[in-house]
Design an enzyme around this catalytic site. Structure first.
Site, mmCIF file in Angstrom:
data_model
loop_
_atom_site.group_PDB
_atom_site.id
_atom_site.type_symbol
_atom_site.label_atom_id
_atom_site.label_comp_id
_atom_site.label_asym_id
_atom_site.label_seq_id
_atom_site.Cartn_x
_atom_site.Cartn_y
_atom_site.Cartn_z
ATOM 1 C CD GLU A 11 -2.444 1.421 2.617
ATOM 2 O OE1 GLU A 11 -2.532 2.599 3.026
ATOM 3 O OE2 GLU A 11 -2.811 0.440 3.285
ATOM 4 C CB CYS A 56 -3.312 5.457 3.656
ATOM 5 S SG CYS A 56 -4.255 4.393 4.754
#
Length: 523
Positions: free
Chosen positions: A264, A301
């Site tokens: 990620e 994020c």
């Protein structure tokens, strides 16, 4: 439980063989004791070889045994009590409420995977019995999913518990029957050691093989590359920068046996303000947006780093309200000096850009991040690729498009994202229908009338997206579907009943979900 600065290999505390470093308190600007030593190549090799040796015995444990192990990890984390909370706060500058909430999430996702194991459908059992009378005859075919092997996990900087030592990558890998070799993040090594010791203690209580978990301390590209390149490692879980993730992908692809990297990395999470919603709720949306942007000092994020809307008076209302909400925002302590420095550089890059106007820029301070809001046109955004780069922190860019066609063109220009948000009213549904096919190709999660910050840990959650949001857009790092990253199918053809895995035998007890000749059954 004392913090000693040691690594954990084979169930034992081991002092690293190379130079040490100390954790840093970003709130007080002080270094913390003790010193943590970087493990050397021989210690990385030992941890990986022990994980490889533990794989067959660990994956042979029952679903209930692994579920009890995950439950025990959660219990041991809670047993750390105040010592863990204080160390997390000292190493990150995060407030107590955030740390307590993240601890709850960490324990909760361990329980979620324990429940998945007990429910039993995770292994996707399939049976197609032999058809000897058919021409040509069909053999007896039975399939299940098994763990891929030892997994290297890289802890995240921005979630010291939920995406770190006992975070989602570790929980899903252990649930899949895969030993874990974890690289602690240098920003919170004491937190990592405490949680690592809780896992080791849980493994001992549950009788798991010593190589089922290792905690390695250290930093640098060479360290990460050595771990990913080790032949015992069969998959990688990573949360971090785009540069770091792509570097590990290159190492994994260059191995004699390439392995998957589930990384990620980068996302700006566009928020679309559709015309009717903007006309009806510009100020309300602005307030929610400002709260989302500044949550956790923007170090999430799923932070909304991009806002897209049609140019006009309603967008001006939104920009004025959002700027007012952000302008007086106080600077917040960022997780590390490096994150703070990169954020400030990104803010200055936008503030100085010829095609960008500054809407709000709260006073910036060294080591901290203050809210910043900028605006540009759709044409400039399409022409200037650098405007789509992530600024990790409480900064966002508003893009004013001349019409819905340009709005869709901007959406088509975006790289892969974790999320996209639609602020809409019923009158916007036609416009939304035009955007949805684009967003489905671009993102992992589409929200309506909310904001992307906050990721629910549950069965249906997707926390992933096309590159560069993640390295493999077919996967998620949150939710029970995350276990699929660390599984692979095995088919058994005409294998004698006595040699079949118990779950695939004809005399299997009731309660196991199996797909028999295409029909899902729990007989």
């Amino acid at each position: 439980m004392m913090i000693t600065g040691e690594a954990l290999i084979g169930g034992l505390a081991v002092k690293g063989s190379e130079g040490g470093q100390r954790a840093f308190n970003p709130a007080t600007l002080q270094y913390l004791e003790p010193e943590f030593h970087t493990v050397g190549a021989a210690q990385i090799d030992l941890a990986c070889r022990l994980a490889g040796a533990a794989f067959d015995s660990y994956r042979a444990t029952s679903d209930e045994q692994r579920a009890a192990f995950l439950d025990a990890i959660g219990e041991q984390i809670m047993e750390l009590g105040e010592a863990l909370l204080e160390r997390v706060m000292a190493e990150t500058g995060l407030p107590r409420a955030r740390v307590e909430g993240e601890r709850g999430r960490t324990v909760g996702q361990l329980q979620l995977f324990a429940n998945l194991l007990r429910e039993g459908s995770w292994s996707d059992l399939r049976i197609d019995p032999a058809l000897p009378q058919r021409q040509p005859p069909r053999p007896d075919l039975r399939m299940r999913l098994i763990g891929v092997g030892p997994v290297a996990v890289f802890a995240a900087s921005n979630f010291p518990l939920a995406f770190s030592v006992a975070g989602g990558d570790t929980a899903s890998a252990l649930a899949a029957g895969c030993p874990v070799v974890l690289k602690a993040h240098w920003a919170h090594p004491g937190t990592s050691e405490l949680v690592g010791r809780a896992i080791v203690k849980a493994a001992a209580i549950c009788g798991m093989p010593a190589g089922v978990f290792a905690l390695l301390s250290g930093s640098g590209n060479t360290f990460g590359a050595a771990l990913v390149a080790h032949p015992a490692i069969q998959a990688v879980g990573f949360t971090g920068s785009r540069g770091g993730g792509t570097a590990l992908m290159a190492v994994a692809a260059a191995r004699p046996q390439p392995i998957p990297v589930y990384a990620e990395m980068s996302s700006i999470n566009p928020v679309f303000l559709l015309p009717q919603a903007l006309a009806a709720r510009a100020e309300e949306i602005a307030a929610g947006f400002a709260a989302s942007l500044t949550m956790g000092v923007g170090q999430l994020c799923t932070n909304p780093g991009l806002v897209l809307a049609l140019d006009g008076p309603d967008l001006e209302r939104f920009k004025q309200a959002a700027a007012l909400a952000l302008e007086g925002g106080a600077a917040g302590t960022m997780l590390t000096p490096g994150i703070a420095e990169n954020f400030l550089g990104g803010v200055h890059r936008l503030a100085d850009h010829a095609d960008v106007a500054t809407l709000a820029l709260a006073p910036q301070q060294g080591g901290k991040g203050a809210p910043a809001l900028f605006s540009t046109s759709g044409a400039a955004f399409l022409a200037r690729q650098e405007l789509a780069e992530e600024v990790f922190g409480p900064a966002s860019l508003v893009v004013a498009c001349r019409d819905l066609a340009e709005l869709r063109q901007v959406a088509e220009s975006l790289e892969g994202q974790l999320t996209a948000t639609l602020q809409l009213e019923p009158g916007d549904y036609d416009a939304a229908r035009g955007l949805l096919p684009v967003l489905e190709r671009r993102v992992g999660r589409i929200l309506a009338n909310g904001f992307p910050t906050g990721v629910e840990v549950c069965n249906a959650m997707v926390h992933g997206g096309p590159f560069p949001a993640t390295s493999d857009g077919r996967s998620t790092s949150v939710g029970t579907a995350a276990i699929a990253r660390f599984l692979r199918p095995v088919c058994y053809q005409n294998l004698p009943e006595a040699l079949l895995p118990a779950a695939l035998r004809d005399d299997k007890l009731a309660g196991a979900w199996r797909r028999v000749e295409g029909e899902l059954t729990c007989e």
